[in-house]
Design an enzyme around this catalytic site. Structure first.
Site, mmCIF file in Angstrom:
data_model
loop_
_atom_site.group_PDB
_atom_site.id
_atom_site.type_symbol
_atom_site.label_atom_id
_atom_site.label_comp_id
_atom_site.label_asym_id
_atom_site.label_seq_id
_atom_site.Cartn_x
_atom_site.Cartn_y
_atom_site.Cartn_z
ATOM 1 N N SER A 255 0.860 -1.187 0.000
ATOM 2 C CA SER A 255 0.000 0.000 0.000
ATOM 3 C C SER A 255 0.894 1.234 0.000
ATOM 4 O O SER A 255 2.124 1.137 0.033
ATOM 5 C CB SER A 255 -0.881 0.010 1.238
ATOM 6 O OG SER A 255 -0.093 0.334 2.375
ATOM 7 N N LYS A 256 0.258 2.372 -0.045
ATOM 8 C CA LYS A 256 0.958 3.672 -0.054
ATOM 9 C C LYS A 256 2.035 3.770 1.026
ATOM 10 O O LYS A 256 3.027 4.460 0.853
ATOM 11 C CB LYS A 256 -0.066 4.795 0.177
ATOM 12 C CG LYS A 256 -0.726 5.259 -1.087
ATOM 13 C CD LYS A 256 -0.045 6.525 -1.565
ATOM 14 C CE LYS A 256 -0.361 6.845 -3.008
ATOM 15 N NZ LYS A 256 0.746 7.458 -3.697
ATOM 16 N N ARG A 257 1.789 3.088 2.145
ATOM 17 C CA ARG A 257 2.749 3.153 3.247
ATOM 18 C C ARG A 257 4.133 2.639 2.842
ATOM 19 O O ARG A 257 5.134 3.000 3.424
ATOM 20 C CB ARG A 257 2.244 2.285 4.409
ATOM 21 C CG ARG A 257 1.506 3.047 5.460
ATOM 22 C CD ARG A 257 1.097 2.150 6.571
ATOM 23 N NE ARG A 257 0.439 0.929 6.114
ATOM 24 C CZ ARG A 257 0.784 -0.275 6.511
ATOM 25 N NH1 ARG A 257 1.774 -0.446 7.339
ATOM 26 N NH2 ARG A 257 0.115 -1.333 6.072
ATOM 27 N N HIS A 258 4.162 1.732 1.882
ATOM 28 C CA HIS A 258 5.437 1.113 1.509
ATOM 29 C C HIS A 258 6.140 1.837 0.365
ATOM 30 O O HIS A 258 7.213 1.449 -0.057
ATOM 31 C CB HIS A 258 5.211 -0.349 1.113
ATOM 32 C CG HIS A 258 4.477 -1.125 2.157
ATOM 33 N ND1 HIS A 258 3.172 -1.507 2.013
ATOM 34 C CD2 HIS A 258 4.856 -1.536 3.381
ATOM 35 C CE1 HIS A 258 2.783 -2.160 3.092
ATOM 36 N NE2 HIS A 258 3.774 -2.183 3.936
ATOM 37 N N GLY A 259 5.504 2.860 -0.158
ATOM 38 C CA GLY A 259 6.065 3.556 -1.316
ATOM 39 C C GLY A 259 4.908 3.839 -2.255
ATOM 40 O O GLY A 259 3.759 3.539 -1.934
#
Ligand code: GLU
Length: 508
Positions: A255-259
């Site tokens: 998800s966005k959290r990982h990039g």
């Protein structure tokens, strides 16, 4: 028969890195085997259709280097390659008729309220949710005729056999067995005549002679429906290859959290397509050994389905950054300069670095300065890029790295000033440099070296540091950067005199 694979995106949103990784696997497999990769647009769900998405799919594939030899936009023997057009051509209506006649499909006239009630009943009674037959699976011809005569809307469903084991041979996972009693009867054709994904995709896979259904692991649960469709027609099944999902380093879904997840955001952020391709190819696939840095040709050469892993692949942004830095350093200087110029001038970075999760007004300002530099003083901008090549990770980094070459008055780092401008010899050093540069129109790397060394010798210095560091701070405002002689030669006498004079004024 030669390999035929398809990348079959639904245009329901921007392609993300996971989609493009799957597309890349198909490209690599087709290239490796001398087969054909096909681009098919699965746009049967009109409610989720996002305009502009097809163009973005094509652009993302082109950017990263995924080729297809047949398909949307380029044509081929099995066209059209957009499912809404195939529907208009009557392909699905014709094939569903075959299933109705053979008794493998049936019309179901349930209203949405009836379906809702069925779901509620299943929930309350802790039964599996889905359509396992309802009123219509075994309805008589008379009942169907009556409903049709009454003008009731109907969907067409596949009759999944009951009390059977549906077996799928998955290339990666081996034999997968499904109890057919747990598989509900999927809709094949919706009430408005549109085929569903399950139906259109499988009919097309057959009609397009697809040999390997390569797709994400999330489709495994649909595979028994798909396998049964092939059986119902008596068609030979392609090989199923369910590719591993991609997870973040923390083990959760990507998800966005990982990039970033949108493929083209990586272009906007300054990643090179060859770095991203290399990086995503290794998520869930391994060439064996510890090979990591591979060009597209090497990936094509090495790719095999055997290298696909059953366990989830991990998305490690630090690794991508490392690879990107490697590819930047490995690019020939003239090519790199034109890539940076294109990147800075295309301006895609602006909306990217304006977005809340990676807002960076400094990066935007520095890249705009660089874009301007390529227009007004292309030689200086180009040389600046060459000198910073070793020190950056992304194309975006070139903005801030090159800024001091192009700024009228590069800001002074207060720590650098404190550390190096307080020493008593600095005014004399600056005067020496200004005097030596005065009247010159250009200066070489070696002449710059001589100039500073001369001063150090005349001042009786044992080491060059006390001459080099204050000079660097006076010219760049910083303590770090490319080699001093190199950057002095690029700045040239006039700019250096201006900056040295400014530094002197600061010394008071
Ligand atoms: N249209 C489906 C998707 O967007 C393709 C699934 C498949 O490859 O079978 O993911």
């Amino acid at each position: 028969m030669s390999v035929r694979v398809r990348y079959a995106p639904s245009p329901t949103g921007s392609p993300h890195v996971g989609n493009i990784r799957d597309a890349l696997f198909k490209h690599l497999f087709a290239k490796h085997t001398g087969g054909t990769n096909i681009l098919r647009i699965e746009d049967t769900d009109r409610t989720r259709y996002v305009p502009g998405c097809e163009e973005e799919i094509v652009e993302s594939l082109q950017w990263i280097g995924v080729e297809y030899q047949e398909g949307f936009g380029i044509g081929g023997d099995c066209g059209p390659y957009r499912q809404s057009e195939r529907k208009e051509a009557g392909i699905y209506a014709k094939w569903v008729q075959v299933l109705l006649e053979s008794g493998h499909a049936y019309k179901a006239f349930d209203t949405s309220q009836e379906l809702e009630e069925m779901r509620e009943f299943q929930k309350i009674n802790k039964q599996p949710i889905g359509y396992y037959g309802g009123l219509w699976r075994d309805a008589s011809g008379v009942q169907v005729e009556e409903a049709e005569r009454a003008g009731k809307p109907a969907v067409i469903r596949l009759k999944i056999p009951r009390g059977k084991t549906i077996v799928i041979e998955d290339f990666i996972r081996g034999r997968l067995e499904f109890d057919s009693d747990t598989v509900d009867d999927p809709v094949l054709i919706k009430a408005d005549g549109m085929p569903t994904y399950h139906f259109a995709a499988m009919v097309d896979d057959h009609l397009m002679d697809i040999t390997h259904i390569m797709r994400g692991e999330e489709w495994i649960s649909s595979a028994p429906k798909h396998a049964w469709l092939f059986d119902a027609y008596g068609w030979e099944k392609p090989v199923f290859v369910h590719c591993p999902v991609i997870k973040g380093k923390d083990g959760s879904k990507l998800s966005k959290r990982h990039g970033d997840t949108r493929c083209l955001d990586y272009r906007a952020a300054g990643y090179l397509p060859e770095a991203l391709a290399n990086f995503i190819a290794l998520i869930g696939w391994s060439p064996g050994g510890d090979r990591e840095l591979m060009t597209m040709d090497e990936l094509c050469e090495a790719f095999s389905l055997e290298g696909l892993q059953p366990s989830p692949g991990v998305f490690d942004l630090d690794k991508l950054r490392w690879m990107n830095g490697h590819y930047i350093r490995a690019t020939e200087a003239p090519e790199l300069v034109s890539k940076v110029r294109e990147y800075a001038q295309a301006g895609e970075y602006k909306p990217y670095f304006e977005k809340e999760d990676h807002a960076s007004p400094e990066t935007i300002a520095a890249l705009e300065l660089l874009a301007g530099g390529f227009k007004s003083t292309p030689d200086i901008a180009g040389e600046a890029v060459r000198l910073e090549q070793e020190r950056v990770t992304t194309l975006a980094d070139f903005g801030e790295a090159c800024a001091f070459f192009l700024q009228e008055e590069p800001p002074f780092d207060p720590k650098a000033v404190e550390k190096w401008f307080g020493q008593p010899h600095v005014p004399a050093l600056i005067d020496h440099l200004i005097a030596a540069l005065d009247g010159r129109s250009a200066i070489t790397h070696d002449e710059c070296e001589t100039l500073v060394k001369e001063y150090a010798a005349s001042a009786g210095m044992e080491k060059l540091g006390p001459a080099v560091h204050p000079t660097r701070v006076a010219l760049t405002g910083k303590t770090v950067g490319p080699g001093l002689w190199d950057l002095m030669a690029v700045l040239g006498p006039a700019k250096m005199i201006q900056r040295l004079t400014r530094a002197k004024a600061m010394l008071g």
